[in-house]
Scaffold this motif. Structure first.
Motif, PDB file in Angstrom:
ATOM      1  N   ILE A 116       0.847  -1.195   0.000  1.00 29.20           N
ATOM      2  CA  ILE A 116       0.000   0.000   0.000  1.00 29.20           C
ATOM      3  C   ILE A 116       0.883   1.246   0.000  1.00 29.20           C
ATOM      4  N   VAL A 117       0.632   2.141  -0.966  1.00 28.42           N
ATOM      5  CA  VAL A 117       1.406   3.377  -1.078  1.00 28.42           C
ATOM      6  C   VAL A 117       0.471   4.572  -1.207  1.00 28.42           C
ATOM      7  N   VAL A 118       0.763   5.583  -0.401  1.00 27.47           N
ATOM      8  CA  VAL A 118       0.113   6.885  -0.523  1.00 27.47           C
ATOM      9  C   VAL A 118       1.155   7.804  -1.150  1.00 27.47           C
ATOM     10  N   ASN A 119       0.766   8.514  -2.190  1.00 30.45           N
ATOM     11  CA  ASN A 119       1.701   9.401  -2.870  1.00 30.45           C
ATOM     12  C   ASN A 119       1.697  10.771  -2.193  1.00 30.45           C
ATOM     13  N   ASP A 120       2.822  11.129  -1.630  1.00 38.99           N
ATOM     14  CA  ASP A 120       3.011  12.440  -1.009  1.00 38.99           C
ATOM     15  C   ASP A 120       3.878  13.283  -1.938  1.00 38.99           C
ATOM     16  N   SER A 121       3.340  13.553  -3.121  1.00 40.72           N
ATOM     17  CA  SER A 121       4.126  14.186  -4.181  1.00 40.72           C
ATOM     18  C   SER A 121       4.602  15.591  -3.818  1.00 40.72           C
ATOM     19  N   ASN A 122       3.914  16.266  -2.912  1.00 48.84           N
ATOM     20  CA  ASN A 122       4.313  17.621  -2.540  1.00 48.84           C
ATOM     21  C   ASN A 122       4.890  17.705  -1.126  1.00 48.84           C
ATOM     22  N   GLY A 123       4.987  16.594  -0.426  1.00 46.15           N
ATOM     23  CA  GLY A 123       5.592  16.570   0.903  1.00 46.15           C
ATOM     24  C   GLY A 123       4.704  17.021   2.045  1.00 46.15           C
ATOM     25  N   LYS A 124       3.433  17.286   1.777  1.00 46.39           N
ATOM     26  CA  LYS A 124       2.548  17.808   2.831  1.00 46.39           C
ATOM     27  C   LYS A 124       2.273  16.795   3.942  1.00 46.39           C
ATOM     28  N   ILE A 125       2.138  15.531   3.579  1.00 47.26           N
ATOM     29  CA  ILE A 125       1.881  14.509   4.609  1.00 47.26           C
ATOM     30  C   ILE A 125       3.117  14.374   5.499  1.00 47.26           C
ATOM     31  N   SER A 126       4.271  14.267   4.881  1.00 43.42           N
ATOM     32  CA  SER A 126       5.517  14.164   5.651  1.00 43.42           C
ATOM     33  C   SER A 126       5.696  15.372   6.561  1.00 43.42           C
ATOM     34  N   ASN A 127       5.381  16.549   6.060  1.00 44.32           N
ATOM     35  CA  ASN A 127       5.474  17.761   6.879  1.00 44.32           C
ATOM     36  C   ASN A 127       4.517  17.717   8.061  1.00 44.32           C
TER      37      ASN A 127
END
Length: 168
Positions: A116-127
């Motif tokens: 399962i992968v969620v795409n955090d293409s802009n880094g908002k989730i990681s932030n």
């Protein structure tokens, strides 16, 4: 005699490193906020499924933050693939700045990975989780009241130990 002393010193240093990394993980775990987890629960995977529908509340939750551009993350791919097949945990991975869904799916196919992968293409989730090092893994207890955060490469044995530790 010198070899025996040398071996003792290596064992002592290895144990000290293990203790220090676990203490750091414990301290970092306290900084992870429950509201950050709610941000992730509202997202969709690259296959269009809601994360909240995939998470089993009766299992330990492991959230793996990684990037296709990260050499250490690439070393963990095989271990993450093995973890994804376990029945006693829920594993959600978050791909940081790794392109659009199409590019990410192509990457996964080329590496023969199916988790399962969620795409955090802009880094908002990681932030939202205050993730600044990749890979970072967050281990949540079944009740989500305890967490362990670890950054850097973790072996399969290391994953198994943390999964057991977080739910005690």
């Amino acid at each position: 005699m010198k070899i025996k002393k040398f071996i003792k010193e290596i064992i002592f240093i290895a144990l000290a490193v293990i203790v220090v990394t676990n203490v750091i993980g414990y301290i970092r775990g306290k900084s992870v906020k429950g509201s950050s987890l709610e941000v992730l629960m509202q997202k969709e995977t690259i296959n269009g499924k809601k994360v909240k529908d995939l998470v089993d509340k009766n299992r330990v939750l492991v959230v793996n933050f990684w990037g296709s551009w990260c050499p250490i993350c690439l070393r963990e791919l095989g271990t993450i693939e093995k973890l994804s097949k376990r029945d006693d945990i829920t594993l959600i991975t978050v791909a940081n700045n790794s392109g659009d869904n199409k590019k990410l799916k192509e990457f996964m196919k080329s590496k023969n990975i199916n988790y399962i992968v969620v795409n955090d293409s802009n880094g908002k989730i990681s932030n939202a989780f205050k993730i600044d090092t990749f890979p970072t893994n967050i281990f949540y207890s079944k009740d989500r009241n305890n967490s362990i955060v670890d950054s850097g490469y973790i072996s399969e044995v290391g994953f198994n130990l943390r999964i057991k530790m977080v739910d005690k």
